[in-house]
Enzyme design. Structure first.
Site, PDB file in Angstrom:
ATOM      1  CG  HIS A  14      -5.118   0.291  -8.422  1.00  0.00           C
ATOM      2  ND1 HIS A  14      -3.824  -0.128  -8.229  1.00  0.00           N
ATOM      3  CD2 HIS A  14      -5.867  -0.293  -7.463  1.00  0.00           C
ATOM      4  CE1 HIS A  14      -3.785  -0.925  -7.176  1.00  0.00           C
ATOM      5  NE2 HIS A  14      -5.010  -1.047  -6.692  1.00  0.00           N
ATOM      6  CG  ASP A  54       2.670   2.723  -0.026  1.00  0.00           C
ATOM      7  OD1 ASP A  54       1.740   2.709   0.806  1.00  0.00           O
ATOM      8  OD2 ASP A  54       2.862   1.798  -0.851  1.00  0.00           O
ATOM      9  NE  ARG A  91      -1.684  -0.378   5.492  1.00  0.00           N
ATOM     10  CZ  ARG A  91      -2.082  -0.307   4.211  1.00  0.00           C
ATOM     11  NH1 ARG A  91      -1.383   0.362   3.319  1.00  0.00           N
ATOM     12  NH2 ARG A  91      -3.190  -0.903   3.840  1.00  0.00           N
ATOM     13  CB  SER A 136      -1.446   2.404   0.294  1.00  0.00           C
ATOM     14  OG  SER A 136      -0.597   1.549  -0.393  1.00  0.00           O
ATOM     15  CE  LYS A 188       1.118   2.039  -3.719  1.00  0.00           C
ATOM     16  NZ  LYS A 188       1.259   0.724  -3.150  1.00  0.00           N
TER      17      LYS A 188
HETATM   18  N1  URA Z   1      -2.307  -2.310  -2.609  1.00  0.00           N
HETATM   19  C1  URA Z   1      -1.554  -1.254  -2.234  1.00  0.00           C
HETATM   20  O1  URA Z   1      -0.761  -0.736  -3.011  1.00  0.00           O
HETATM   21  N2  URA Z   1      -1.701  -0.784  -0.982  1.00  0.00           N
HETATM   22  C2  URA Z   1      -2.562  -1.320  -0.107  1.00  0.00           C
HETATM   23  O2  URA Z   1      -2.650  -0.827   0.995  1.00  0.00           O
HETATM   24  C3  URA Z   1      -3.343  -2.419  -0.508  1.00  0.00           C
HETATM   25  C4  URA Z   1      -3.196  -2.904  -1.765  1.00  0.00           C
END
Ligand code: URA
Length: 425
Positions: free
Chosen positions: A67, A146, A153, A168, A172
């Site tokens: 990521h 999420d 958010r 978050s 994932k």
């Molecule tokens: N990317 C995400 O997937 N979630 C976040 O909270 C911030 C960046």
């Protein structure tokens, strides 16, 4: 806030908590934070709110992903995933779209004619089993918690919270059923986190949460003051990625690919250490095996991998690069050494040309962007090329001047530093 994380996530997914109640809880976390155990509990509950990919026992310890918190010209994933697959790992890479000044891997991949990023979980599992790699978007079934949390958010100004960002992102990634994960956490003027300490805190939080969920995780802190590589813009970045898969990439991009790949090969026990793993990745870029994986993936996902076998000039005719585009070259008015290139100036210009979106759902132009001709450290004469802009309409007034101002040219030569600043385990 006495409810368990599981109860809160259940309430978010089933709707038994209304928007006001979820917002109240998000604000509480934003203000007060969470301890490490709570972050792990929240992340696990979010992961389990939807489907979690499963892998055959014989390959489960080889399933990896990465990521990146996002940058300008950041095409590491597009090179790294096939290189990892060429080294024997399994890579079900789930990526996102670009928003604001940072590009998204999915947008870059979609500049390949026919490339389909929407695969069902079964198709991802089958393709990864067959060729070791799939690069796709997130399905509706993965981490539904999420989606509601992120939307709330976004409207309540609670995005910039380390526990909420951690849960978050890590929920994932862990829903992919990974064995190991690498996180590229960027800092600098064109990064999500501008300060190094903030990036280090986010990196440590994500490493702790993912390790706490049994995934061998490492983070690399990397600088994002200058663009990564020479190409910025979706199709142009695919071309640079393919060049890198052929062993002809820019040094900074290849270094990030080799370091991150080396760390993942070490986490999975394929290499003894990062240096040995980095060499394996480097070799896969030079012996054609990483390119082969990339071509196999393009073929499997609806594109025509043969276009990458041909020389780059043919890519225009074959639809990856748009022959209708205009191009404008910017030249240096000074002699000296390039000591800085402001990634934010380059990114905002590319967005204005149409390569990025201001809000989710905006359409983008995959073909426009810039190729930086003069890199940090290069010595220039007056009249040498700084960059070439690929654009569809006439250039907006002031853009040439603004792009020229992205370059700082100094009298003294400078040492070119690595973009890797620290490895956090
Ligand atoms: N990317 C995400 O997937 N979630 C976040 O909270 C911030 C960046």
């Amino acid at each position: 806030m006495s409810n368990s994380m599981q109860e809160i996530v259940d309430g978010i997914v089933t709707g038994s908590l209304d928007d006001a109640e979820v917002l109240e809880w998000l604000s509480f976390v934003f203000e007060n934070g969470l301890n490490n155990n709570e972050v792990v509990d929240l992340t696990k509950s979010m992961r389990d709110s939807g489907e979690v990919l499963e892998w055959p026992e014989e390959s489960a310890n080889l399933v990896v992903d990465k990521h990146s918190t996002g940058g300008v010209g950041d095409k590491v994933s597009i090179v790294l995933a096939p290189a990892l697959a060429a080294c024997g790992l399994k890579v079900p890479m789930i990526s996102g779209r670009g928003l604001g000044h940072t590009g998204g891997t999915l947008d870059k991949l979609e500049s390949i004619p026919g490339f389909n990023i929407e695969l069902a979980s079964k198709q991802i599992q089958t393709q990864v089993g067959k060729i070791g790699i799939a690069m796709v978007g997130q399905s509706e079934n993965l981490v539904p918690a999420d989606r509601r949390m992120y939307a709330l958010r976004d409207i309540s100004g609670t995005i910039a919270s380390i526990p909420l960002i951690t849960s978050s992102i890590v929920s994932k990634k862990t829903a992919e059923g990974l064995s190991a994960l690498i996180l590229d956490v960027k800092y600098g003027r064109a990064a999500f986190m501008q300060e190094r300490e903030d990036a280090a805190a986010l990196a440590s939080s994500m490493v702790d949460a993912a390790n706490g969920m049994g995934i061998s995780t490492t983070a690399v802190l990397t600088t994002m003051d200058q663009p990564l590589g020479c190409a910025v813009g979706n199709a142009l970045e695919i071309v640079e990625s393919v060049e890198t898969l052929c062993g002809r990439g820019p040094h900074d991009l290849e270094e990030l690919v080799c370091v991150q790949g080396g760390l993942l090969l070490t986490s999975t026990g394929i290499s003894e250490n990062m240096e040995e793993g980095a060499l394996m990745i480097h070799n896969s870029l030079n012996d054609g095996s990483a390119l082969e994986k990339f071509i196999a993936m393009v073929d499997e996902q609806g594109g025509d991998g043969n276009i990458f076998d041909s020389d780059m000039s043919m890519l225009r005719g074959l639809g990856l690069l748009d022959s209708q585009l205009k191009n404008t070259e910017i030249f240096s008015e000074k002699s000296g050494f390039v000591s800085d290139i402001d990634a934010m100036v380059i990114a905002l210009a590319c967005c204005e040309l149409g390569s990025g979106r201001k809000k989710l759902g905006d359409s983008i132009d995959h073909s426009v962007g810039v190729i930086i001709e003069a890199q940090v450290g290069d010595e220039l004469e007056v009249g040498d090329s700084l960059l070439v802009i690929y654009h569809r309409e006439n250039l907006p007034i002031g853009m040439s001047k603004s792009l020229e101002s992205a370059f700082t040219i100094s009298d003294d030569s400078i040492e070119v530093l690595s973009k890797v600043s620290e490895i956090i385990r």
